[in-house]
Design an enzyme around this catalytic site. Structure first.
Site, PDB file in Angstrom:
ATOM      1  N   TYR A  40       7.742  12.068   7.872  1.00 61.78           N
ATOM      2  CA  TYR A  40       7.962  10.826   7.130  1.00 61.78           C
ATOM      3  C   TYR A  40       9.255  10.799   6.335  1.00 61.78           C
ATOM      4  O   TYR A  40       9.559   9.803   5.702  1.00 61.78           O
ATOM      5  CB  TYR A  40       6.744  10.551   6.232  1.00 61.78           C
ATOM      6  CG  TYR A  40       5.470  10.567   7.042  1.00 61.78           C
ATOM      7  CD1 TYR A  40       5.125   9.483   7.839  1.00 61.78           C
ATOM      8  CD2 TYR A  40       4.657  11.697   7.077  1.00 61.78           C
ATOM      9  CE1 TYR A  40       3.993   9.509   8.632  1.00 61.78           C
ATOM     10  CE2 TYR A  40       3.517  11.728   7.861  1.00 61.78           C
ATOM     11  CZ  TYR A  40       3.190  10.639   8.639  1.00 61.78           C
ATOM     12  OH  TYR A  40       2.065  10.665   9.442  1.00 61.78           O
ATOM     13  N   ASP A  87       0.864  -1.180   0.000  1.00 64.97           N
ATOM     14  CA  ASP A  87       0.000   0.000   0.000  1.00 64.97           C
ATOM     15  C   ASP A  87       0.901   1.231   0.000  1.00 64.97           C
ATOM     16  O   ASP A  87       1.360   1.668   1.057  1.00 64.97           O
ATOM     17  CB  ASP A  87      -0.919   0.012   1.217  1.00 64.97           C
ATOM     18  CG  ASP A  87      -1.910   1.175   1.186  1.00 64.97           C
ATOM     19  OD1 ASP A  87      -1.714   2.113   0.388  1.00 64.97           O
ATOM     20  OD2 ASP A  87      -2.868   1.144   1.973  1.00 64.97           O
ATOM     21  N   HIS A 134      -5.696  12.909  13.889  1.00 68.37           N
ATOM     22  CA  HIS A 134      -6.818  12.736  12.946  1.00 68.37           C
ATOM     23  C   HIS A 134      -7.901  11.800  13.499  1.00 68.37           C
ATOM     24  O   HIS A 134      -9.019  11.780  12.985  1.00 68.37           O
ATOM     25  CB  HIS A 134      -6.313  12.156  11.625  1.00 68.37           C
ATOM     26  CG  HIS A 134      -5.337  13.025  10.898  1.00 68.37           C
ATOM     27  ND1 HIS A 134      -5.588  14.344  10.592  1.00 68.37           N
ATOM     28  CD2 HIS A 134      -4.091  12.746  10.403  1.00 68.37           C
ATOM     29  CE1 HIS A 134      -4.543  14.847   9.955  1.00 68.37           C
ATOM     30  NE2 HIS A 134      -3.621  13.900   9.834  1.00 68.37           N
ATOM     31  N   HIS A 145      -0.925  18.697   8.241  1.00 68.53           N
ATOM     32  CA  HIS A 145      -2.327  18.367   7.984  1.00 68.53           C
ATOM     33  C   HIS A 145      -3.204  18.811   9.152  1.00 68.53           C
ATOM     34  O   HIS A 145      -2.811  18.710  10.315  1.00 68.53           O
ATOM     35  CB  HIS A 145      -2.501  16.855   7.776  1.00 68.53           C
ATOM     36  CG  HIS A 145      -1.676  16.300   6.666  1.00 68.53           C
ATOM     37  ND1 HIS A 145      -0.490  15.626   6.883  1.00 68.53           N
ATOM     38  CD2 HIS A 145      -1.851  16.326   5.324  1.00 68.53           C
ATOM     39  CE1 HIS A 145       0.027  15.264   5.726  1.00 68.53           C
ATOM     40  NE2 HIS A 145      -0.783  15.673   4.766  1.00 68.53           N
TER      41      HIS A 145
END
Length: 693
Positions: free
Chosen positions: A283, A20, A135, A174
């Site tokens: 990341y 993924d 989130h 984000h």
């Protein structure tokens, strides 16, 4: 008190078990690489290491539904195919048989950190955790997040520690919509989210990520300015995402690692320094690990390296701040006050739970990372991965990060963080144990040569004090001491400052910022270029070597772009506005390599005010600050200054009072004159100071 580092190696157990590309960047190496860098830099060894515990089901239930917790508990017994099917029901999430255990440890680490800080065992700390949390919602995983670690910690601080005002700062690239949903109607939590929005074209693609999402019910309204005077939090929680850092595949931004040290230092001015940071995104392994190191250094009290590059705000950032102001003005008296923005404190409407949203990239031009995926695994709105422009930008990012790290290695932290030079050492002063009481002095002949033009320095006491000042200044410029405090006789304050400026410029300081408070005039032969009209070139343009700021002048005046005077405000609001909307933007714009703060006769500052000034001015100069204190000041002033220069939080300013109309007008006048030269004042105009519209 020190800094806690909360971690558990079991949090590296969960990993992606199928192909993924969207989720593969959330990997165990995010933690192991960051921890290795902390160890290599000697930072982990300086922290109080705490092993994370699992959050209990009751603690998870502070935020999440019992059904959701039970669902995640059941993932421990699922096979790979079942885990993949369940993961597909959520947006950008993967489950592993160890996810439930890892997520409980992540939430528990945040709880442990809050408990340690509020119990007084440590001053601040970082929970190095995965999976991230901001989130995650009451009954849904989202964006790599399983349990909402920071929200659980905030609820815990309310329930178990009785806190009534909690500030959550979320600088992940984000929007942390999970935290916003949980607290949008809670007036005891102020949520400040600094994220990329792109008018809804950036993940999570939510309308409520925009600036006009201002909470609900009693939680309506929020502020964009750093809320010293707006909310007065008892605890600061940081959702510390590093995916806006240079090279990151998610944010595609250019924030350099030292930016996070400066952000952390600013937050340490709040809540008595009680700051609990919890890792969210990030990341690009090298950029993430270096940014984490910078944040931990700041939490430990080390000076932040100077920011690199031109201090010019991005137009889109100014537009975003303006949008926030327009949306928030109905909810905050400070934004409604005629002829100003963000000056003063909210009146009868109280404090509110909010989310601050930015429509555009975080004040810098967006760039692309060397990783093959765009934000949250979706095609980039800027450039698609794999193209020549993408690859070129990725190569530039790697080179830029490498160059930045080389610069940091060439400028190590001085072995002595803070030194104090007293004319008569006082054993009763309770200085921090690792603050050096400097007993050295410059050679007598050198001291006499510097003193010769000044009659005020002819007396033995003044000459002795000057020798200590010169010795301490040399040690700062040589990189042996980061910052210092020296006491001078009142009668020799002006002459000592004149010599300190001359000595600093002649001993290698290229850009010297002098902040004079009280009855101290600028030396008559000091020009914007220094004493000998030395002019240096920065980015191809002439730049002056000396910026003189005087607080305590008779009237507000900009005699030149490098010679500014302002009366000492008599209100707390006026003082904060002067510091945050004038002094600090000027200092960051000027980018000094040395700051001299002179507290002269009748300087009028209370100890907490002087401490706040000194603490904030550590940032622009990489910690190289020398404070000259009039010996007639309170005996404890040297102690307070030593503590803040050593990295401790500044004491509270006490009861708040609104800025007076005269103070507002003086600040508006100065900023109007100075803004064409000092571009960072544009940010203050939008976010923290006077302006139109």
């Amino acid at each position: 008190m020190g800094t806690a580092l909360v971690y558990h190696e079991d949090m590296t157990a969960a990993r992606l078990l199928w192909d993924d590309p969207e989720c593969e960047i959330e990997c165990p190496e995010r933690l192991t690489t960051a921890l290795e860098r902390l160890q290599q830099r000697g930072l982990e060894q300086r922290c109080l290491r705490l092993a994370a515990r699992e959050a209990s089901e009751a603690e998870l239930g502070l935020v999440h539904s019992p059904e959701y917790v039970a669902l995640l508990q059941g993932t421990q017994a699922l096979g790979t195919g079942e885990l993949q099917t369940l993961s597909g029901q959520y947006d950008a999430v993967y489950f592993h048989p160890s996810t439930f255990h890892c997520a409980r440890l992540a939430a528990g680490a945040a709880l442990q950190l809050v408990d340690a800080v509020l119990a007084g065992a440590v001053r601040n700390g970082l929970a190095l955790v995965r999976p991230p949390g901001h989130h995650s919602q009451r009954a849904a995983a989202n964006g790599f997040c399983v349990f909402n670690n920071v929200a659980i910690a905030a609820k815990h601080a309310q329930r178990q520690h009785g806190l009534h005002r909690i500030l959550i700062v979320d600088w992940d690239v984000h929007h942390g919509q999970g935290i916003q949903y949980i607290f949008e109607d809670d007036p005891s939590v102020l949520y400040f989210s600094w994220h990329r929005y792109e008018h809804g074209r950036f993940w999570p693609y939510l309308r409520e990520s925009d600036a006009d999402a201002v909470g609900q019910g009693p939680g309506l309204g929020f502020t964009v300015n750093l809320p010293w005077n707006q909310f007065n939090p008892e605890l600061v929680l940081v959702s510390a995402g590093f995916d806006s850092a240079i090279g990151d595949p998610e944010g595609q931004m250019q924030a350099t690692p030292e930016c996070f040290a400066h952000l952390t230092q600013l937050l340490q001015m709040l809540a008595g320094g009680r700051v609990c940071a919890v890792l969210e995104g990030g990341y690009h392994l090298e950029s993430l690990s270096q940014s984490v190191c910078m944040m931990v250094q700041a939490l430990l009290g080390d000076p932040a390296p100077p920011l690199s590059g031109p201090m010019v705000p991005h137009a889109s950032a100014l537009e975003s701040i303006q949008s926030v102001q327009v949306a928030q003005a109905p909810h905050w008296m400070s934004l409604q006050q005629q002829g100003q923005r963000g000056l003063g404190r909210d009146g009868a409407s109280g404090s509110h739970a909010v989310a601050v949203t930015l429509n555009h990239p975080l004040g810098v031009a967006p760039v692309l990372s060397p990783c093959p995926r765009s934000p949250e695994g979706r095609p980039s709105p800027l450039l698609l991965p794999g193209g020549p422009e993408f690859k070129a930008a990725a190569t530039q990012d790697v080179a830029a990060l490498s160059s930045l790290l080389d610069q940091l290695r060439l400028n190590p932290t001085p072995p002595v963080r803070t030194a104090v030079a007293l004319t008569a050492p006082d054993a009763a002063l309770a200085l921090p144990s690792d603050v050096l009481c400097e007993e050295g002095s410059a050679p007598q002949e050198e001291t006499q040569a510097w003193a010769r033009p000044h009659e005020a320095l002819a007396q033995d006491r003044a000459l002795t004090a000057l020798g200590k000042v010169l010795y301490l200044l040399d040690r700062i410029l040589d990189g042996q001491v980061s910052s210092g405090i020296a006491v001078t006789p009142a009668s020799a304050a002006a002459a000592t400052l004149d010599v300190a400026i001359r000595c600093g410029l002649s001993h290698g300081a290229q850009r010297l910022l002098c902040l004079a408070v009280g009855q101290l005039d600028r030396p008559p032969d000091l020009t914007d270029d220094g004493y000998d009209s030395q002019v240096m070139c920065v980015s191809g343009s002439a730049s002056r070597t000396n910026l003189w700021l005087n607080i305590g002048g008779k009237e507000a005046a900009a005699l030149s772009m490098f010679h500014v005077s302002v009366p000492l405000p008599g209100t707390t609001g006026g003082f904060l506005s002067c510091v945050l909307a004038l002094v600090l933007p000027l200092a960051y714009s000027f980018q000094p390599d040395l700051v001299l703060v002179a507290l002269g006769p009748a300087h009028g500052l209370r100890d907490p005010q002087a401490a706040l000034l000194a603490a904030l001015l550590r940032g622009p100069a990489g910690g190289r600050v020398l404070v000259l204190v009039d010996e007639e000041s309170t005996p404890q002033l040297a102690v307070v200054l030593a503590r803040v220069l050593h990295g401790e939080a500044a004491p509270s300013l006490g009861p708040f009072s609104m800025a007076s109309p005269e103070e507002v007008q003086a600040l508006m006048q100065l900023r109007g004159q100075l803004e064409p030269r000092w571009k960072m004042l544009q940010v203050a105009s939008e976010a923290g100071g006077p302006g139109s519209g």
